[in-house]
Structure formats: C-alpha cells, structure tokens
Motif scaffolding. Structure first.
Motif, short mmCIF file in Angstrom:
data_model
loop_
_atom_site.label_atom_id
_atom_site.label_comp_id
_atom_site.label_asym_id
_atom_site.label_seq_id
_atom_site.Cartn_x
_atom_site.Cartn_y
_atom_site.Cartn_z
N PHE A 121 -25.75 -5.76 -0.26
CA PHE A 121 -25.65 -7.20 0.01
C PHE A 121 -24.80 -7.91 -1.05
N LEU A 122 -24.79 -7.38 -2.28
CA LEU A 122 -23.95 -7.97 -3.33
C LEU A 122 -22.47 -7.66 -3.06
N VAL A 123 -22.20 -6.41 -2.64
CA VAL A 123 -20.83 -6.04 -2.30
C VAL A 123 -20.30 -6.91 -1.16
N ALA A 124 -21.12 -7.05 -0.12
CA ALA A 124 -20.70 -7.83 1.05
C ALA A 124 -20.46 -9.29 0.70
N SER A 125 -21.24 -9.82 -0.23
CA SER A 125 -21.11 -11.23 -0.59
C SER A 125 -19.98 -11.50 -1.58
N ALA A 126 -19.76 -10.55 -2.51
CA ALA A 126 -18.82 -10.82 -3.61
C ALA A 126 -17.37 -10.52 -3.26
N VAL A 127 -17.13 -9.44 -2.49
CA VAL A 127 -15.75 -8.97 -2.28
C VAL A 127 -15.05 -9.80 -1.20
N ASN A 128 -13.88 -10.33 -1.54
CA ASN A 128 -13.06 -11.07 -0.58
C ASN A 128 -12.07 -10.17 0.16
N LEU A 129 -11.49 -9.22 -0.58
CA LEU A 129 -10.43 -8.39 -0.01
C LEU A 129 -10.24 -7.15 -0.86
N ILE A 130 -9.87 -6.04 -0.21
CA ILE A 130 -9.53 -4.80 -0.91
C ILE A 130 -8.16 -4.35 -0.42
N THR A 131 -7.29 -4.02 -1.36
CA THR A 131 -5.99 -3.48 -0.97
C THR A 131 -5.79 -2.12 -1.64
N ALA A 132 -5.44 -1.12 -0.84
CA ALA A 132 -5.09 0.21 -1.35
C ALA A 132 -3.59 0.37 -1.28
N GLN A 133 -3.01 1.06 -2.23
CA GLN A 133 -1.55 1.16 -2.24
C GLN A 133 -1.04 2.48 -2.82
N ARG A 134 0.17 2.82 -2.41
CA ARG A 134 0.90 3.97 -2.95
C ARG A 134 2.35 3.53 -3.14
N LEU A 135 3.07 4.26 -3.97
CA LEU A 135 4.50 4.00 -4.15
C LEU A 135 5.29 5.21 -3.66
N GLY A 136 6.30 4.95 -2.84
CA GLY A 136 7.20 6.00 -2.37
C GLY A 136 8.63 5.66 -2.75
N ARG A 137 9.49 6.65 -2.66
CA ARG A 137 10.90 6.43 -3.01
C ARG A 137 11.63 5.73 -1.87
N ARG A 138 12.53 4.85 -2.23
CA ARG A 138 13.33 4.09 -1.27
C ARG A 138 14.65 4.83 -1.00
N ILE A 139 15.08 4.86 0.27
CA ILE A 139 16.32 5.53 0.62
C ILE A 139 17.50 4.82 -0.04
N CYS A 140 18.43 5.59 -0.57
CA CYS A 140 19.64 5.02 -1.17
C CYS A 140 20.46 4.31 -0.09
N SER A 141 20.81 3.09 -0.34
CA SER A 141 21.53 2.29 0.66
C SER A 141 22.97 2.74 0.84
N GLU A 142 23.53 3.48 -0.15
CA GLU A 142 24.93 3.90 -0.09
C GLU A 142 25.14 5.12 0.80
N CYS A 143 24.12 5.98 0.92
CA CYS A 143 24.31 7.22 1.68
C CYS A 143 23.25 7.38 2.78
N LYS A 144 22.70 6.27 3.23
CA LYS A 144 21.66 6.28 4.26
C LYS A 144 22.26 6.64 5.62
N GLU A 145 21.55 7.52 6.36
CA GLU A 145 22.01 7.89 7.69
C GLU A 145 20.83 8.29 8.56
N LEU A 146 21.00 8.12 9.88
CA LEU A 146 19.96 8.51 10.84
C LEU A 146 19.77 10.02 10.83
N VAL A 147 18.54 10.45 11.08
CA VAL A 147 18.26 11.88 11.11
C VAL A 147 17.33 12.17 12.29
N GLU A 148 17.52 13.32 12.91
CA GLU A 148 16.69 13.72 14.05
C GLU A 148 15.42 14.40 13.53
#
Length: 566
Positions: free
Chosen positions: A437-464
C-alpha cells in the motif's frame, strides 16, 4: 610476434637460429615487428627479406609510398585492427578484400580479419617500414597524434587543477616525471576526449599493457604502450587524482579535473584496482559540455515524455529510474532536476559520487566509510525544508523507507534502482520490505531505460531482414511486411563501425489506477507488465524496435541491449 615467419627466414638461410632468438628479443623490447628487428640488428635488409617472401609465397610485391586508397576502402577495416596486425586495406574486388602486409604467414591475423570484415582476404606484400609509414599517413601516427590532439583542443592551456601533493615513494615519483610517461598519459586523456569516449581502461597483463576506450557503449582497443611504462603511467594517474602512490594493494578512488582551455573543463572519475599483473585504472569521463539536460532531446517519444514531465511536476510523490550501470540513469535524473530547478524551490541531492555540479542545487557526496550513507543524508535533508530530493540510488530498506515517507509527506523524490524493467521495480521495493500500500501510494511513475548505438548518418542505408528474424526479434506478424530497417555500412566519420553516438530506449510506466489496484492486491511483475501493455505502455524491446523502424538504430543493437518479451 609470428615466430613462423622467423622460421621461414631461418630455412631460407637469411638468418641463423641464434639470430632469430636475438631478433625476437629485440622486437619484444622495442615493440616492433620481427622484420624491423632483424633489419635493425643488421642480420638482413628489409629489401632482401621482402623479395625472398614474395618469391617463396608467390605473392606480388606492391609499392605503398604514393598509395592513396579511396575512403570507402579504408573504412572496411577498423584503425585498431590495422595497427594491431600492421597491414593496409589495399583494394576491394567484389567479395574479396586485398590487404598489404609484410607477414603472409600470420594466419591468425587473416582469420580475424575475415571474421571482422566478412570479406574473403587476399594478400599482397609490402615492406614493413612502408606499411607503418602509410598507416601513419592515412590513420595518423600515434606519437604525432598526441601533438595533433593537444593542438586541436587548445593544449597550450591544458593543466590539471589542484593536484599538488607530497609523495613518499621517490622511485615511482621520479618515474612519473619521465617524458614518455607524461606524454603518453596526456595523450590517452586528450585522445579519449577527442574520440568522445565515456571510459578509459588501462589494463596490465603478463606481457602487454592495453588501453581501451568505451565509445558509444562498446569497448575498443586503442593502443598498447610499452610494458615497462606500466607503473609510471598508473602512478602518474594516481598523482593527478591525488591518490597514494605507495599503496598498491588496495583499491583507490579519486578525481582528475583537466582544464583544456579557458572555457572547457573535463572531470575524470578515477578507480584503481589491484589485479594479478599490476594495478588497473578505469577513468570515467565527465564532460559538462556533452551533458544533455533537455528532456525532449534524450530520445523519449512524445507520449512517454509527457507522462514523465507530468510526474516530476506533481507536488509530491516518487519517480524512479531503473536500468543497469551505464544506461543513462544519472543523465535522465539531472535532466529532470534541470527542468525543476528554479529559485522558488529547495533541491537537495545525495549522490555517490556527485558527477556534475549545478548552480541552485545542494549536492552531497555520500561517504559510507565515515557514516554518511544515503539514508543518513536523507534524514538530514528532511530537516532542511526540501521541496525536491534526489537519492542517487536506493540500495537498502532504510533508504527506501525514508524515501517513501518523504514522498508521502509533501516532497518530490527522484531516485534510481537496478532492475530489468519498470514492472519488476514494484517487486523489488516489496522484496526490500516496503508494504504494497505504501508503494502504490508513493510512486508516481517508473521509467526503465537502456542505451544503444545510433546509426551513423553519413553511411546509413536500408537493409533487408528475413521475416523469420523479425518475428524472432519480437515484431508482430502483421507488421513484418511494413517493417523497415537500416544499418551503417561504415565510413571514416564512424571509424568503419557504422555507428555514431547513442540513443535511449525507454519504458515509461505511470502508476495508472489499474496498476495501483494490481499492486495493492499483490500482483507480481508479470501481471503488472501485462496490465501496462494493455494500457499502451511498450516494453523495452518494443521501444527499441520502434527506434529501428524510425532509422535511429539497428536491429542488432535492439537485440543486444534489450531482453526478449515473454
């Protein structure tokens, strides 16, 4: 060192067995190739050796002095591999990559190269000296690069702030002042800044000293300094971080504040760890100029961002950010604080350690060894009339209890936990001993996250991507046909990796009434997860796949950093 090459020279009677032994010793001492060592000792000329190899291996001999390959050919092999095996990408012929090397018998190098590039490898011969000169010309000489980095970053102003200290170990202290040690340490620090690294790892092994950078979340080997400089480099870093150079048996932690110019300062968080073959140093780069404090630019989709901003602007409650080390939790919390920071609110933080300092926020460094724990700092905060409290990490029941009570008595509490996703955070708090009941009352929001690598904009291309692979990755069958994916083919801008920069994948779960009810009745993480999905909250894998279809990252990255949904 490829001793097979030496045996080839012995059988060809270019050198004797005794001369080979001496040449191998010389090569190890000088950190150079076997042919260079043989030539240096005067046993045979480089011309004689390379002509002999060309004849018996039936490989053509090429001239590299005026060789100028296209950038797309250079991008096919990472610079660190080029330097590691002393070779040059010479030409591409369909699915075959032609490389110039002085050692056609280094089969391990050729196998590694085939695996790393995906090409069939064909070898041509060149003089080792010409290859090294060409590497320096095309990729930058490691020694000259130090001067380039220093000049580029305004090194006339480079200085370490406040590092004066007395030392009791004279020999180590003298070693740190030697020109090679000072230069290579400065090069490592500045080169890491230039390359956008987040961490530096200086690792001693039995026969080598290895320096690796973590760039966009992935480790890359950069250089191998001479092993004899190991103690000097580590001691130099200790001096800069104001640590005890005489203590080599226990871990130590410190900071280096490097002033690059009048307007640019970079902090390095230093950790020293004794290992089997010496002390390992890990330096975390904290560059305020690279700190992204705009929540809208962190990679949140519009709806999750709206949920998060609404939650942190509530008058009280708890917002939790979860994820493994290096997933960007601190940046997310600092971004929230930056948005909340104003003269009419009192903000206090307890961090271990404080990574960046902010005007208008009272930041406390936790020191558990003297009793200043998260819980102790939190108790003191509550006597300081705070409006907003940041707890660096909830590690134990006492800290969790004080945080929950603060959230229920009119304070906004921001903190982090190490859990796999947002729903399992509820279970983690309950397992710590916090009532449902304390968890339900106290917590407004939970966010989980990870970091991934971003595709290079100079050599980006479609792939099958095959349909079966997409379905296995978690793409719904009715979405497979319309699913698009991109990758980076590799270019000089991204050093042939296909990636440049990082992007966040987020699972933002507000405590909707349905979720609060489930928590109150004791639902487990799986049940809460199903309810959140039914309410339109994507899982981390689904959030990552969305970034793939948007052309921000690759399917490989989505699979690398997120778990499959059950």
């Amino acid at each position: 060192m490829n001793e097979r090459l030496g045996q080839v020279f012995v059988r060809g009677k270019l050198i004797s067995d005794e001369q080979l032994i001496e040449a191998i010793k010389e090569a190890k001492l000088g950190g150079e190739g076997l042919m260079a060592a043989i030539a240096k000792l005067g046993y045979a000329t480089e011309d004689t050796m390379v002509q002999f190899l060309s004849k018996i291996s039936r490989r053509p001999l090429v001239e590299l002095s005026s060789f100028d390959p296209p950038s797309e050919t250079l991008a096919l092999i990472k610079p660190e591999i080029v330097r590691k095996y002393t070779l040059i990408p010479f030409a591409r012929q369909g699915s075959t990559l032609v490389v110039a090397t002085a050692d056609p018998y280094n089969l391990a190098a050729l196998d590694d190269l085939k695996f790393a590039t995906g090409f069939n490898i064909q070898v041509v011969l060149a003089k080792e000296g010409e290859i090294n000169a060409t590497i320096s010309r095309l990729y930058g000489d490691q020694n000259a690069l130090l001067d380039d980095v220093v000049a580029e970053l305004g090194a006339e102003d480079v200085q370490v702030v406040d590092t004066t200290q007395e030392f009791s170990v004279d020999e180590l202290a003298r070693a740190t002042d030697q020109a090679p040690v000072v230069k290579i340490t400065q090069f490592i620090l500045l080169d890491a800044i230039k390359r956008g690294a987040s961490d530096i790892h200086i690792e001693p092994y039995e026969k080598v000293l290895r320096v690796r950078y973590r760039i966009d979340g992935v480790m890359h080997e950069m250089i191998r300094p001479p092993l004899q400089l190991k103690d000097g480099i580590i001691s130099r870093i200790k001096i800069l971080a104001k640590l005890d150079i005489s203590e080599r048996r226990l871990p130590q932690d410190g900071r280096i504040k490097l002033k690059i110019s009048a307007k640019k300062t970079v902090d390095f968080r230093v950790s020293i760890l004794p290992t089997l073959f010496g002390e390992k140093a890990v330096l975390r780069l904290l560059d305020p100029s690279n700190l992204m404090l705009d929540m809208a630019k962190l990679g949140y989709d519009p709806e999750p961002l709206a949920y998060l901003q609404k939650a942190i602007h509530e008058p009280y409650g708890m917002v939790l950010v979860t994820g493994p080390t290096g997933s960007g939790k601190t940046v997310a919390l600092y971004s929230a604080l930056s948005e909340l920071n104003s003269p009419d609110v009192n903000i206090s933080t307890a961090e271990d350690p404080v990574e960046f300092n902010f005007m208008g926020i009272n930041q406390v460094n936790v020191h558990a060894d003297i009793g200043l724990t998260f819980s102790a700092a939190l108790r003191s905060f509550l006597r300081q009339d705070p409006d907003i409290i940041l707890i660096g990490e909830i590690r134990d029941l006492e800290t969790a209890e004080i945080g929950v009570k603060a959230a229920l008595t009119g304070h906004m509490v921001l903190s982090t936990l190490h859990t796999n996703d947002a729903p399992s955070t509820i279970t983690r708090l309950q397992n710590m001993g916090i009532e449902s009941f304390l968890v339900a009352s106290a917590v407004n929001l939970i966010t989980a996250q990870r970091l991934g690598r971003r595709i290079c904009s100079e050599c980006k291309e479609l792939v099958e991507i095959p349909a079966a692979a997409l379905i296995n990755a978690g793409v719904k069958e009715d979405e497979v046909e319309a699913f698009k994916a991109w990758h980076g083919k590799g270019c000089p801008r991204c050093n042939g990796t296909g990636y440049k920069g990082r992007v966040g994948f987020y699972q933002v779960m507000p405590m909707f009434p349905q979720i609060r009810e489930a928590v109150l009745r004791g639902a487990n993480a799986d049940e809460i997860g199903k309810i959140s999905q039914s309410l339109g909250i994507p899982t981390l894998r689904q959030a990552a796949l969305r970034k793939v279809t948007e052309g921000v990252t690759t399917l490989e990255e989505a699979l690398r950093v997120t778990l499959a949904d059950d």
